[in-house]
Scaffold this motif. Structure first.
Motif, mmCIF file in Angstrom:
data_model
loop_
_atom_site.group_PDB
_atom_site.id
_atom_site.type_symbol
_atom_site.label_atom_id
_atom_site.label_comp_id
_atom_site.label_asym_id
_atom_site.label_seq_id
_atom_site.Cartn_x
_atom_site.Cartn_y
_atom_site.Cartn_z
ATOM 1 N N ILE A 72 48.281 27.946 33.949
ATOM 2 C CA ILE A 72 49.675 27.515 33.774
ATOM 3 C C ILE A 72 50.621 28.710 33.817
ATOM 4 O O ILE A 72 51.732 28.623 34.349
ATOM 5 N N GLY A 73 50.189 29.848 33.277
ATOM 6 C CA GLY A 73 51.061 31.014 33.166
ATOM 7 C C GLY A 73 51.360 31.699 34.482
ATOM 8 O O GLY A 73 52.460 32.229 34.668
ATOM 9 N N ILE A 74 50.419 31.704 35.401
ATOM 10 C CA ILE A 74 50.636 32.410 36.669
ATOM 11 C C ILE A 74 51.777 31.778 37.476
ATOM 12 O O ILE A 74 52.701 32.483 37.874
ATOM 13 N N PRO A 75 51.784 30.463 37.722
ATOM 14 C CA PRO A 75 52.955 29.914 38.412
ATOM 15 C C PRO A 75 54.205 29.896 37.533
ATOM 16 O O PRO A 75 55.329 29.872 38.032
ATOM 17 N N GLY A 76 53.996 29.951 36.213
ATOM 18 C CA GLY A 76 55.133 29.980 35.294
ATOM 19 C C GLY A 76 55.949 31.250 35.378
ATOM 20 O O GLY A 76 57.065 31.309 34.869
ATOM 21 N N ILE A 77 55.404 32.279 35.995
ATOM 22 C CA ILE A 77 56.152 33.524 36.175
ATOM 23 C C ILE A 77 57.379 33.275 37.045
ATOM 24 O O ILE A 77 58.440 33.882 36.843
ATOM 25 N N LEU A 78 57.263 32.370 37.984
ATOM 26 C CA LEU A 78 58.395 32.051 38.860
ATOM 27 C C LEU A 78 59.503 31.317 38.119
ATOM 28 O O LEU A 78 60.637 31.288 38.583
ATOM 29 N N LEU A 79 59.193 30.722 36.979
ATOM 30 C CA LEU A 79 60.178 29.973 36.194
ATOM 31 C C LEU A 79 60.797 30.903 35.149
ATOM 32 O O LEU A 79 60.437 30.907 33.990
ATOM 33 N N PHE A 80 61.741 31.706 35.583
ATOM 34 C CA PHE A 80 62.478 32.639 34.734
ATOM 35 C C PHE A 80 61.574 33.617 33.998
ATOM 36 O O PHE A 80 61.921 34.120 32.938
ATOM 37 N N GLY A 81 60.395 33.868 34.498
ATOM 38 C CA GLY A 81 59.496 34.834 33.884
ATOM 39 C C GLY A 81 58.824 34.363 32.615
ATOM 40 O O GLY A 81 58.229 35.162 31.899
ATOM 41 N N LEU A 82 58.904 33.062 32.293
ATOM 42 C CA LEU A 82 58.302 32.552 31.065
ATOM 43 C C LEU A 82 56.777 32.629 31.102
ATOM 44 O O LEU A 82 56.127 32.673 30.066
ATOM 45 N N GLY A 83 56.205 32.663 32.280
ATOM 46 C CA GLY A 83 54.758 32.765 32.409
ATOM 47 C C GLY A 83 54.231 34.098 31.912
ATOM 48 O O GLY A 83 53.098 34.180 31.440
ATOM 49 N N ILE A 84 55.070 35.133 31.995
ATOM 50 C CA ILE A 84 54.654 36.450 31.505
ATOM 51 C C ILE A 84 54.436 36.392 29.998
ATOM 52 O O ILE A 84 53.459 36.946 29.483
ATOM 53 N N ILE A 85 55.313 35.695 29.294
ATOM 54 C CA ILE A 85 55.161 35.548 27.843
ATOM 55 C C ILE A 85 53.873 34.811 27.518
ATOM 56 O O ILE A 85 53.124 35.206 26.620
ATOM 57 N N LEU A 86 53.590 33.751 28.255
ATOM 58 C CA LEU A 86 52.360 32.988 28.040
ATOM 59 C C LEU A 86 51.128 33.838 28.330
ATOM 60 O O LEU A 86 50.144 33.800 27.584
ATOM 61 N N LEU A 87 51.167 34.639 29.380
ATOM 62 C CA LEU A 87 50.033 35.488 29.715
ATOM 63 C C LEU A 87 49.821 36.583 28.673
ATOM 64 O O LEU A 87 48.677 36.918 28.339
ATOM 65 N N VAL A 88 50.900 37.146 28.141
ATOM 66 C CA VAL A 88 50.782 38.173 27.101
ATOM 67 C C VAL A 88 50.190 37.569 25.829
ATOM 68 O O VAL A 88 49.281 38.145 25.214
ATOM 69 N N LEU A 89 50.665 36.396 25.443
ATOM 70 C CA LEU A 89 50.122 35.727 24.257
ATOM 71 C C LEU A 89 48.656 35.350 24.454
ATOM 72 O O LEU A 89 47.856 35.458 23.522
ATOM 73 N N THR A 90 48.309 34.930 25.652
ATOM 74 C CA THR A 90 46.913 34.598 25.953
ATOM 75 C C THR A 90 46.032 35.847 25.841
ATOM 76 O O THR A 90 44.935 35.788 25.299
ATOM 77 N N GLY A 91 46.522 36.964 26.336
ATOM 78 C CA GLY A 91 45.775 38.209 26.231
ATOM 79 C C GLY A 91 45.576 38.649 24.795
ATOM 80 O O GLY A 91 44.485 39.102 24.414
ATOM 81 N N ILE A 92 46.609 38.512 23.980
ATOM 82 C CA ILE A 92 46.496 38.881 22.567
ATOM 83 C C ILE A 92 45.494 37.969 21.858
ATOM 84 O O ILE A 92 44.643 38.442 21.093
ATOM 85 N N LEU A 93 45.590 36.673 22.120
ATOM 86 C CA LEU A 93 44.640 35.733 21.514
ATOM 87 C C LEU A 93 43.209 36.027 21.924
ATOM 88 O O LEU A 93 42.287 35.973 21.107
ATOM 89 N N SER A 94 43.021 36.352 23.196
ATOM 90 C CA SER A 94 41.650 36.601 23.673
ATOM 91 C C SER A 94 41.067 37.892 23.110
ATOM 92 O O SER A 94 39.847 38.061 23.096
ATOM 93 N N LEU A 95 41.900 38.794 22.642
ATOM 94 C CA LEU A 95 41.410 40.025 22.020
ATOM 95 C C LEU A 95 41.169 39.871 20.522
ATOM 96 O O LEU A 95 40.207 40.417 19.983
ATOM 97 N N VAL A 96 42.019 39.130 19.843
ATOM 98 C CA VAL A 96 41.986 39.071 18.382
ATOM 99 C C VAL A 96 41.047 37.982 17.853
ATOM 100 O O VAL A 96 40.256 38.231 16.932
#
Length: 121
Positions: A72-96
Motif C-alpha cells: 500500500i505504501g509504495i503507490p501511496g508515495i504518489l499521493l502527496f508523499g503519504l506512502g513515505i510515512i507509512l513505509l517509515v512506520l513499517t520499517g520501525i515496526l519491523s525492527l522493534v
C-alpha cells in the motif's frame, strides 16, 4: 515441563519461541527468510511446543501485515508523499516488535504485535 498427550510429547520450550520471533530479522539478510522460517517453525512445532501455535500465528499475521503495508505504501508515495510515512512506520515496526515479543516469549507472556491484521485466527 512435559505433558504426554495421545502418543505425542508436548514440551515447554521458550527458546524456540524466542528464535521464532528473532528469525524475522532474516528479511534483512536474505530478503525473504523472515516469513518462511517462522512459518516452517510454526507448522512443524505447533503441536509439540506449548505456546507455539499462538506465537506462530502472531508472527505470520505480523509479517503478512508488513507486506500489505509496503504494498500500500509504495503507490501511496504518489499521493502527496503519504506512502513515505507509512513505509517509515513499517520499517520501525519491523525492527522493534520482534525484539519486544522475543522478550515477552522468554518471560512466558503472550505475543502482542502493534498494527497487526488478523489473517489467521
Amino acid at each position: 515441563m512435559e505433558i504426554i498427550n495421545q502418543n505425542s510429547v508436548v514440551r515447554e520450550d521458550r527458546n524456540v519461541l524466542v528464535i521464532a520471533h528473532l528469525s524475522q530479522y532474516l528479511d534483512y539478510i536474505t530478503g525473504f527468510g523472515g516469513l518462511i522460517v517462522p512459518l516452517v517453525l510454526w507448522l512443524s512445532l505447533k503441536e509439540k511446543v506449548i505456546g507455539m501455535d499462538e506465537h506462530g500465528k502472531s508472527i505470520i499475521n505480523f509479517q503478512l501485515s508488513l507486506i500489505l503495508y509496503v504494498i500500500i505504501g509504495i503507490p501511496g508515495i504518489l499521493l502527496f508523499g503519504l506512502g513515505i510515512i507509512l513505509l517509515v512506520l513499517t520499517g520501525i515496526l519491523s525492527l522493534v516488535m520482534p525484539v519486544v515479543n522475543a522478550v515477552r516469549a522468554s518471560n512466558g507472556e503472550a505475543p502482542s504485535y502493534f498494527g497487526t491484521i488478523r489473517f489467521i485466527s
